[in-house]
Design a protein around this motif. Structure first.
Motif, PDB file in Angstrom:
ATOM      1  N   TYR A   1       0.841  -1.201   0.000  1.00 45.73           N
ATOM      2  CA  TYR A   1       0.000   0.000   0.000  1.00 45.73           C
ATOM      3  C   TYR A   1       0.880   1.255   0.000  1.00 45.73           C
ATOM      4  CZ  TYR A   1      -3.811  -3.148   1.271  1.00 45.73           C
ATOM      5  OH  TYR A   1      -4.745  -4.148   1.296  1.00 45.73           O
ATOM      6  N   ASP A   2       0.272   2.298  -0.550  1.00 44.69           N
ATOM      7  CA  ASP A   2       0.966   3.597  -0.526  1.00 44.69           C
ATOM      8  C   ASP A   2       0.872   4.251   0.858  1.00 44.69           C
ATOM      9  OD1 ASP A   2       1.641   3.470  -3.259  1.00 44.69           O
ATOM     10  OD2 ASP A   2      -0.389   4.114  -3.779  1.00 44.69           O
ATOM     11  N   PHE A   3      -0.287   4.119   1.454  1.00 48.05           N
ATOM     12  CA  PHE A   3      -0.492   4.711   2.783  1.00 48.05           C
ATOM     13  C   PHE A   3      -1.278   3.745   3.651  1.00 48.05           C
ATOM     14  CE2 PHE A   3       0.085   8.443   0.105  1.00 48.05           C
ATOM     15  CZ  PHE A   3       1.011   9.178   0.843  1.00 48.05           C
ATOM     16  N   ILE A   4      -0.899   3.668   4.923  1.00 51.91           N
ATOM     17  CA  ILE A   4      -1.628   2.867   5.917  1.00 51.91           C
ATOM     18  C   ILE A   4      -2.090   3.836   7.002  1.00 51.91           C
ATOM     19  CG2 ILE A   4      -1.526   1.036   7.622  1.00 51.91           C
ATOM     20  CD1 ILE A   4       1.106   1.083   4.913  1.00 51.91           C
ATOM     21  N   ILE A   5      -3.398   3.942   7.180  1.00 50.43           N
ATOM     22  CA  ILE A   5      -3.987   4.814   8.194  1.00 50.43           C
ATOM     23  C   ILE A   5      -4.445   3.940   9.360  1.00 50.43           C
ATOM     24  CG2 ILE A   5      -5.694   6.590   8.677  1.00 50.43           C
ATOM     25  CD1 ILE A   5      -3.652   7.341   6.545  1.00 50.43           C
ATOM     26  N   VAL A   6      -3.894   4.180  10.552  1.00 50.59           N
ATOM     27  CA  VAL A   6      -4.215   3.391  11.739  1.00 50.59           C
ATOM     28  C   VAL A   6      -5.065   4.247  12.678  1.00 50.59           C
ATOM     29  CG1 VAL A   6      -3.311   2.077  13.688  1.00 50.59           C
ATOM     30  CG2 VAL A   6      -2.072   2.115  11.506  1.00 50.59           C
ATOM     31  N   ASP A   7      -6.266   3.765  12.957  1.00 51.53           N
ATOM     32  CA  ASP A   7      -7.154   4.439  13.923  1.00 51.53           C
ATOM     33  C   ASP A   7      -6.880   3.842  15.299  1.00 51.53           C
ATOM     34  OD1 ASP A   7      -9.179   5.873  15.143  1.00 51.53           O
ATOM     35  OD2 ASP A   7     -10.699   4.353  14.677  1.00 51.53           O
ATOM     36  N   ALA A   8      -6.111   4.563  16.128  1.00 53.70           N
ATOM     37  CA  ALA A   8      -5.693   4.055  17.440  1.00 53.70           C
ATOM     38  C   ALA A   8      -6.641   4.534  18.532  1.00 53.70           C
ATOM     39  CB  ALA A   8      -4.269   4.519  17.745  1.00 53.70           C
ATOM     40  N   PRO A   9      -6.685   3.828  19.673  1.00 51.50           N
ATOM     41  CA  PRO A   9      -7.560   4.247  20.780  1.00 51.50           C
ATOM     42  C   PRO A   9      -7.003   5.487  21.499  1.00 51.50           C
ATOM     43  CG  PRO A   9      -6.282   2.336  21.407  1.00 51.50           C
ATOM     44  CD  PRO A   9      -6.002   2.562  19.950  1.00 51.50           C
TER      45      PRO A   9
END
Length: 702
Positions: A610-618
């Motif tokens: 992937y070009d970008f990985i977006i992580v939604d963290a707590p």
């Protein structure tokens, strides 16, 4: 990480910031201002009693008319500042005001005697409360003296006496509810002041006459007694004139001179006999006695016995003569000393008698002088009775005022309005101080010491599932443009190596980090990038509320445990062109799972696909999961909810991450209407270019 300039900047007063606080609370301040103005107007019109002021004028006379050329008992009043201020205190003395109270019978006037006023509801309530807790002082009814003192105090509070600058004139101003009463009291005080000066002088004259009469009688007795003493002394004591004393002193001096001469001769004779006893040769003895015969014999006596015998015989004869002369000298010295002592005693006795007579004579003369002076002063003072004049005159009597001086209704209303503005301003500052949340990006940057890379408005979507529809139908809305700005800020932060794995976190839940994560991921997709959205909050699992039934059975835990591969687990949305890796419940602690080596391997695999990985963290303050994930990501976007998250929460959360790891801050869920109160218009641009954005944004929220 936090800005070190905060303490220095906080020491300065930001007037623009204070003004902006007042502007945001302008409606609150306006309401409080109106309430205070209405209360002040009601008080001025309905609750106050009109007060009238009347003024009488008196003047201290610089010159007094002398009817007789005799000095008065009391000196004329001075005209310097100290004297004039002293007269002000005389006018305000309780004795003088007490006379005014008695003359005008003010004890029967309810205005000055509070006991005669009708009881108000509040007064009856206070009296009732006091009756529940009786004290000895409450049960005692004040006597006439106590009542009179209270009336005097009330009158003192209702009048002023001042000196007209650069003059010797006094203004006596009285305030009263009755204009005629005000003028009457002012005139009465002036008259009492002038009359008091006459009474004081008359009283002083009478007292002086009484005192002088007593003193003259005492001095007369003293004079007679001293004169009798002088006469008796002259009768009992033989007097000596100064000439006789002078002769005795000359005689005493002559005797003392003879004593000195005789004493010297005795001392010389004694010295001769002493030297003779010390002399051992014939020649020494002959020289000491100075006799020619001895001197001639001293030459042959040592060798010729006959001459030696003649020398001794001659020496003895001379010594007998010398001893006889010495005895006569000593006898003569004793006689002279006896005569000296007798003469000294006589002179001393004569001198003492003469001095005592002189002293008695001086005392008699002094008593006569005092007696004559006081007798003359008594006659002068007695002649002044009935001709005393006041040092002050009344220049003008008080004029009955036609208009009330108090209250000034306009002044009361203006003062009430001013107090309302001050109270409203203080209340606004207090509310602002208690509201320790972030309203502008400047506040957030100053506190955290990090740049604000994005400012996101509220998404006008009632449900989370409506987010995708809103973004697709409002591609030029303020929210969409804000996401583009956020994306641009992240990409341009490091042109050489832009971050690939981006994590979004916040301090506490409910700050919109999940919405921001999805919107940022979709924005990267719109650029033609391949994006993976990872649900890193394994404790809440909210992605299904956005993607509906699109969620797969397997998720992040399945990949980390090795049950499935990344490609098998990732959900691909055909409509959004977005890959999503959903979260999964785990029997193990989420922080332990996310900190494992498998998580690092998963992200490494994702980087290659992937070009970008977006992580939604707590949220970082709730669980440590975000801090664990931060070691695997390239950049962190920290989301802060507008006008909601507390300063201390952001401070603590930012300190939790490794320094330099946070790429920037995102001020989220900005209410456009609320943002206007802080000097911005987010819906149509933001910052100082707020009013230029209406031609660029799609503002239709339907």
């Amino acid at each position: 990480m936090l800005n070190s300039k905060n303490n220095t900047e906080n020491d300065d007063i930001d007037l623009q910031k204070i003004f902006s606080i007042f502007w945001r609370r302008k409606f609150l301040i306006a309401v409080i201002f109106i309430l205070f103005v209405l209360a002040g107007g009601y008080y001025a019109i309905r609750m106050t009693t009109p007060i009238y002021r009347a003024t009488s004028v008196t003047m201290v006379s610089g010159q007094a008319e002398n009817i007789i050329d005799i000095p008065s008992v009391l000196a004329q009043l001075g005209t310097d500042d100290v004297a004039l201020q002293s007269e002000i205190e005389v006018i305000r003395s309780r004795i003088l005001i007490g006379n005014v109270v008695d003359n005008l019978d003010l004890m029967a006037d309810p205005e000055f005697n509070a006991a005669l006023r009708e009881s108000t509801t509040f007064a009856r309530f206070v009296a009732y409360i006091k009756s529940l807790f009786p004290t000895p002082s409450d049960s005692d009814v004040p006597g006439p003296d106590r009542t009179r003192d209270r009336v005097v105090s009330a009158l003192l509070d209702k009048f002023t006496a001042t000196v007209v600058p650069d003059t010797t004139t006094f203004r006596i101003t009285v305030s009263s509810e009755d204009p005629e009463k005000a003028a009457l009291i002012a005139d009465s005080i002036a008259e009492q002041y002038v009359q008091r000066q006459i009474d004081v002088k008359r009283g002083a004259t009478v007292d002086a006459i009484d005192w002088l009469s007593e003193r003259v009688a005492e001095l007369k007795v003293s004079l007679e007694k001293s004169e009798n003493t002088v006469k008796q002394f002259k009768t009992d004591t033989p007097l000596t004139t100064p000439e006789v004393l002078s002769g005795l002193e000359r005689q005493l001096k002559s005797i003392r001179d003879r004593i000195t001469e005789t004493r010297q001769r005795v001392e010389a004779s004694d010295a001769l006999f002493a030297n003779l006893e010390q002399a051992s040769s014939f020649e020494d003895k002959a020289v000491l006695l100075g006799d020619p015969t001895l001197i001639d014999l001293s030459a042959t006596a040592p060798r010729n016995r006959r001459d030696a015998a003649r020398f001794e015989a001659r020496l003895e004869t001379l010594l007998v003569d010398r001893r006889r002369d010495a005895a006569e000298l000593k006898s003569q010295l004793a006689s002279l000393e006896t005569a000296e002592a007798a003469l000294e005693r006589k002179i001393q006795t004569e001198s003492a008698a003469y001095l005592e007579l002189e002293q008695l004579t001086r005392e008699a003369e002094a008593n006569r002088t005092l007696y004559e002076y006081f007798l003359a002063r008594l006659k002068e003072t007695s002649a002044q009775q009935g001709i005393q004049q006041a040092d002050s005159v009344i220049l003008s009597y008080a004029v009955v005022p036609e208009n009330a001086s108090e209250p000034s209704k306009k002044r009361i209303v203006l003062l009430a309005g001013l107090v309302g503005l001050v109270f409203g301003g203080l209340l606004s500052l207090l509310l602002e101080m208690r509201n320790r949340t972030f309203k502008t990006s400047q506040e957030l940057e100053e506190l955290a010491g990090l740049p604000v890379v994005g400012m996101l408005p509220l998404v006008p979507a009632k449900h989370r599932s409506d987010l995708f529809h809103y973004l697709q139908t409002h591609s030029t809305s303020p929210f969409a443009e804000a996401i583009r700005n956020l994306r641009t800020s992240v990409v341009l932060a490091n042109l050489d190596k832009p971050p690939q794995v981006i994590m979004l976190s916040s301090s506490i839940p409910g700050e919109g980090k999940t919405t921001s994560s999805i919107a940022l991921a979709l924005n990267f997709v719109s650029m033609g990038k391949k994006v993976l959205l990872v649900e890193g909050d394994l404790r809440r699992l909210t992605f299904h509320q956005y993607f509906g039934n699109s969620r797969t059975d397997a998720g992040l835990i399945s990949v980390l445990s090795g049950k499935q591969t990344l490609d098998e687990t990732v959900f691909h949305s055909e409509d959004l062109e977005l890959d999503v890796l959903f979260g999964e419940r785990s029997p193990k602690n989420a922080a332990d799972v996310l900190s494992s080596r498998k998580m690092d391997e998963l992200l490494r695999e994702a980087r290659s696909k992937y070009d970008f990985i977006i992580v939604d963290a707590p949220p970082v303050l709730i669980v440590p999961d975000a801090r664990v994930l931060s070691q695997f990501v390239d950049a962190i976007l920290f989301v802060v909810k507008w006008d909601s998250t507390h300063h201390h929460q952001v401070e603590e959360a930012v300190r939790s991450f490794e320094e330099g790891k946070i790429e920037g801050l995102v001020l989220n869920q900005i209410d456009p209407n609320g943002f206007k109160r802080y000097g911005y218009n987010y819906g149509y641009g933001y910052g100082y270019a707020a009013h230029y954005g209406d031609k660029y944004y799609d503002t239709d929220d339907d």
